[in-house]
Write a protein that holds these residues in place. Structure first.
Motif, short mmCIF file in Angstrom:
data_model
loop_
_atom_site.label_atom_id
_atom_site.label_comp_id
_atom_site.label_asym_id
_atom_site.label_seq_id
_atom_site.Cartn_x
_atom_site.Cartn_y
_atom_site.Cartn_z
N GLY A 150 10.47 3.39 12.51
CA GLY A 150 11.60 2.58 12.03
C GLY A 150 11.19 1.33 11.29
N GLY A 151 9.93 1.22 10.94
CA GLY A 151 9.45 0.04 10.22
C GLY A 151 8.94 0.40 8.85
N ASP A 152 8.38 -0.58 8.19
CA ASP A 152 7.80 -0.37 6.87
C ASP A 152 7.00 -1.61 6.50
OD1 ASP A 152 7.15 0.87 4.49
OD2 ASP A 152 9.23 1.23 3.89
N MET A 153 6.39 -1.59 5.34
CA MET A 153 5.67 -2.77 4.85
C MET A 153 5.85 -2.87 3.35
SD MET A 153 1.69 -1.66 4.91
CE MET A 153 1.37 0.10 4.82
N GLU A 154 5.76 -4.09 2.87
CA GLU A 154 5.82 -4.36 1.44
C GLU A 154 4.48 -4.96 1.03
OE1 GLU A 154 8.99 -7.15 1.08
OE2 GLU A 154 10.53 -5.67 1.50
N TYR A 155 3.90 -4.44 -0.04
CA TYR A 155 2.68 -5.01 -0.60
C TYR A 155 3.06 -6.25 -1.38
CZ TYR A 155 -1.27 -5.59 -3.77
OH TYR A 155 -2.32 -6.11 -4.49
N ILE A 156 2.37 -7.37 -1.13
CA ILE A 156 2.64 -8.61 -1.86
C ILE A 156 1.59 -8.80 -2.96
CG2 ILE A 156 2.95 -11.11 -1.69
CD1 ILE A 156 5.02 -9.46 -0.07
N THR B 178 -3.13 -8.87 -3.70
CA THR B 178 -4.52 -8.96 -3.25
C THR B 178 -5.07 -10.23 -3.89
OG1 THR B 178 -4.73 -6.56 -3.16
CG2 THR B 178 -6.77 -7.84 -3.19
N ASP B 179 -5.53 -11.18 -3.07
CA ASP B 179 -5.97 -12.46 -3.63
C ASP B 179 -7.44 -12.43 -4.06
OD1 ASP B 179 -7.55 -12.92 -1.32
OD2 ASP B 179 -6.04 -14.21 -0.39
N ALA B 180 -7.92 -13.56 -4.52
CA ALA B 180 -9.29 -13.67 -5.05
C ALA B 180 -10.36 -13.42 -4.00
CB ALA B 180 -9.48 -15.04 -5.69
N ASP B 181 -10.01 -13.58 -2.72
CA ASP B 181 -10.95 -13.34 -1.62
C ASP B 181 -10.86 -11.92 -1.10
OD1 ASP B 181 -11.91 -16.00 -1.66
OD2 ASP B 181 -10.20 -16.65 -0.44
N ASN B 182 -10.15 -11.05 -1.83
CA ASN B 182 -9.92 -9.65 -1.44
C ASN B 182 -9.14 -9.53 -0.14
OD1 ASN B 182 -11.13 -8.82 -3.76
ND2 ASN B 182 -13.00 -8.11 -2.80
N LYS B 183 -8.31 -10.52 0.15
CA LYS B 183 -7.37 -10.42 1.27
C LYS B 183 -6.10 -9.76 0.75
CE LYS B 183 -8.84 -14.54 3.76
NZ LYS B 183 -8.43 -15.86 4.24
N VAL B 184 -5.64 -8.77 1.48
CA VAL B 184 -4.42 -8.06 1.09
C VAL B 184 -3.25 -8.69 1.85
CG1 VAL B 184 -3.23 -5.84 1.12
CG2 VAL B 184 -5.68 -5.94 0.61
N HIS B 185 -2.25 -9.11 1.11
CA HIS B 185 -1.06 -9.73 1.69
C HIS B 185 0.06 -8.71 1.74
CE1 HIS B 185 -2.56 -13.97 1.38
NE2 HIS B 185 -3.39 -13.35 0.56
N VAL B 186 0.62 -8.51 2.93
CA VAL B 186 1.74 -7.58 3.11
C VAL B 186 2.82 -8.27 3.91
CG1 VAL B 186 0.28 -5.51 3.03
CG2 VAL B 186 0.82 -6.54 5.23
N ARG B 187 4.01 -7.69 3.89
CA ARG B 187 5.12 -8.16 4.70
C ARG B 187 5.60 -6.97 5.51
NH1 ARG B 187 8.43 -9.89 0.86
NH2 ARG B 187 7.50 -11.93 0.93
N LEU B 188 5.60 -7.11 6.84
CA LEU B 188 6.12 -6.05 7.70
C LEU B 188 7.63 -6.21 7.77
CD1 LEU B 188 3.49 -6.08 10.58
CD2 LEU B 188 3.64 -4.51 8.66
N VAL B 189 8.36 -5.10 7.61
CA VAL B 189 9.82 -5.13 7.59
C VAL B 189 10.38 -4.08 8.54
CG1 VAL B 189 9.95 -6.07 5.25
CG2 VAL B 189 9.91 -3.60 5.57
N GLY B 190 11.69 -4.12 8.71
CA GLY B 190 12.34 -3.18 9.62
C GLY B 190 11.91 -3.45 11.05
N ALA B 191 11.74 -2.40 11.82
CA ALA B 191 11.35 -2.55 13.22
C ALA B 191 10.02 -3.27 13.36
CB ALA B 191 11.30 -1.18 13.90
N CYS B 192 9.13 -3.10 12.38
CA CYS B 192 7.81 -3.73 12.44
C CYS B 192 7.89 -5.24 12.26
CB CYS B 192 6.89 -3.15 11.37
SG CYS B 192 6.46 -1.43 11.66
N GLY B 193 8.90 -5.71 11.55
CA GLY B 193 9.02 -7.13 11.29
C GLY B 193 9.31 -7.95 12.52
N SER B 194 9.98 -7.35 13.49
CA SER B 194 10.34 -8.10 14.70
C SER B 194 9.65 -7.58 15.96
CB SER B 194 11.86 -8.03 14.90
OG SER B 194 12.27 -6.67 15.02
N CYS B 195 8.75 -6.65 15.80
CA CYS B 195 8.08 -6.05 16.94
C CYS B 195 7.04 -7.00 17.52
CB CYS B 195 7.40 -4.75 16.51
SG CYS B 195 6.43 -3.95 17.81
N PRO B 196 6.98 -7.13 18.85
CA PRO B 196 5.96 -7.99 19.46
C PRO B 196 4.53 -7.46 19.26
CG PRO B 196 7.34 -6.96 21.15
CD PRO B 196 7.90 -6.58 19.83
#
Length: 79
Positions: free
Chosen positions: A25-31, A33-51
């Motif tokens: 019931g969740g998903d993620m959005e790709y935001i 990839t920065d200069a340090d090769n860190k990948v930024h994502v946003r968890l949404v749906g059930a994943c956004g509020s999951c402990p």
């Protein structure tokens, strides 16, 4: 054959991982990839509020992505 960019390979790997999140019931959005090769994502749906979201991010998405795209240094969640 033209070499794929880091961003393209990251996006393709994330697309392969998404069904696991969607099955819960969740998903993620790709935001970005920065200069340090860190990948930024946003968890949404059930994943956004999951402990367990941090564990999913680090032990699931990050481990999978580092294996698929070794240049990735870290996966971080953006708000």
């Amino acid at each position: 054959m033209e070499e794929q960019t880091l961003e393209t390979r990251v996006k393709e790997a994330l697309e392969k991982f998404r069904p696991y999140l969607q099955s819960e019931g969740g998903d993620m959005e790709y935001i970005c990839t920065d200069a340090d090769n860190k990948v930024h994502v946003r968890l949404v749906g059930a994943c956004g509020s999951c402990p367990m979201a941090t564990m999913t991010l680090k032990m699931g998405i990050e481990e999978y992505l580092k294996d698929a795209v070794p240049e990735v240094s870290e996966v971080v969640q953006d708000a």
